[in-house]
Design a protein around this motif. Sequence first.
Motif, PDB file in Angstrom:
ATOM      1  N   ARG A  80      -7.913  -2.567  -2.894  1.00  0.00           N
ATOM      2  CA  ARG A  80      -7.810  -3.711  -2.048  1.00  0.00           C
ATOM      3  C   ARG A  80      -7.955  -5.138  -2.981  1.00  0.00           C
ATOM      4  O   ARG A  80      -7.330  -5.888  -3.051  1.00  0.00           O
ATOM      5  CB  ARG A  80      -8.553  -3.913  -1.024  1.00  0.00           C
ATOM      6  N   ALA A 133      -5.474   2.524   0.880  1.00  0.00           N
ATOM      7  CA  ALA A 133      -5.899   1.206   1.498  1.00  0.00           C
ATOM      8  C   ALA A 133      -7.423   1.141   1.821  1.00  0.00           C
ATOM      9  O   ALA A 133      -8.112   0.122   2.110  1.00  0.00           O
ATOM     10  CB  ALA A 133      -5.082   0.928   2.601  1.00  0.00           C
ATOM     11  N   TYR A 156       0.935  -1.322   0.084  1.00  0.00           N
ATOM     12  CA  TYR A 156       0.033   0.199  -0.037  1.00  0.00           C
ATOM     13  C   TYR A 156       0.934   1.341   0.041  1.00  0.00           C
ATOM     14  O   TYR A 156       0.566   2.276  -0.734  1.00  0.00           O
ATOM     15  CB  TYR A 156      -1.033   0.017   1.242  1.00  0.00           C
ATOM     16  N   ALA A 170      -0.873   5.728   2.283  1.00  0.00           N
ATOM     17  CA  ALA A 170      -1.043   4.238   2.092  1.00  0.00           C
ATOM     18  C   ALA A 170      -2.535   4.044   2.805  1.00  0.00           C
ATOM     19  O   ALA A 170      -3.226   3.258   2.395  1.00  0.00           O
ATOM     20  CB  ALA A 170      -0.086   3.379   2.935  1.00  0.00           C
TER      21      ALA A 170
END
Length: 224
Positions: A110, A104, A38, A100
């Motif tokens: 994801r 994320a 990430y 990140a």
Amino acid sequence: MTAPVICIDGPGGSGKGTIAGRLAERLRWHLLDSGALYRLLALAAQKQGVDLADEAALAELAGRLNVRFIPASKEQSADILLDGESASHSIRTEQMGSAASIVAALPAVRAALLQRQRDFRQSPGLIADGRDMGTVVFPDAPLKIFLTASAEERARRRYLQLKQAGVTATLDGLLDEIKQRDKRDSERAVAPLKPAVDAIQLDSTALTIDQVLEQILRQLTTRK
Ligand code: C5P
């Protein structure tokens, strides 16, 4: 037979990364640092001028992310390459940690990174470090650890780490960032930071790295 996985999930600064690395070394298993993926995506987005709110563009970027994890060897220390260039230092800043946690939170991102993480599961075994290793990525893992520590202790550890690296930071500033990131990671709709129902919870606030390692290795032997 599928290779075994030990999942180590928990908030930033709980010691997951260090513990996962030490376990992988000790057992000679593979290592997945999912947070690095990430962080690398956030760095790639910054380099290519992709907006952190543009979910479709970020998912597309995640799909073609050119990364290589180089394990430590006798000749060189571990490294992470993004488009062939070392990124292991640039992804470790608090700013990249926050970026990140923003990317994320996006479901398409994801989904784009899911199979890439599962591909790390190879013989003789995998240590997987992250937030959703036990809940989403490897739900069938035979051993799941949820490692925590108080926010104050995590900020203190991060402060010492940065100080050692010659980076200036304030304890209060770090504590604020840690609390904000915890909140974002725990409250997001997809794969929020939470222990899997079958995870063993370990609080590392008053434990040394060796004590945590010992407890995990003990769990591993009792399950064999
Ligand atoms: O573990 P690390 O601090 O490197 O992770 C950076 C960020 O990436 C976390 O704050 C979290 O938002 C995200 N992350 C995630 N799922 C994972 C690993 C990391 O959402 N499995």
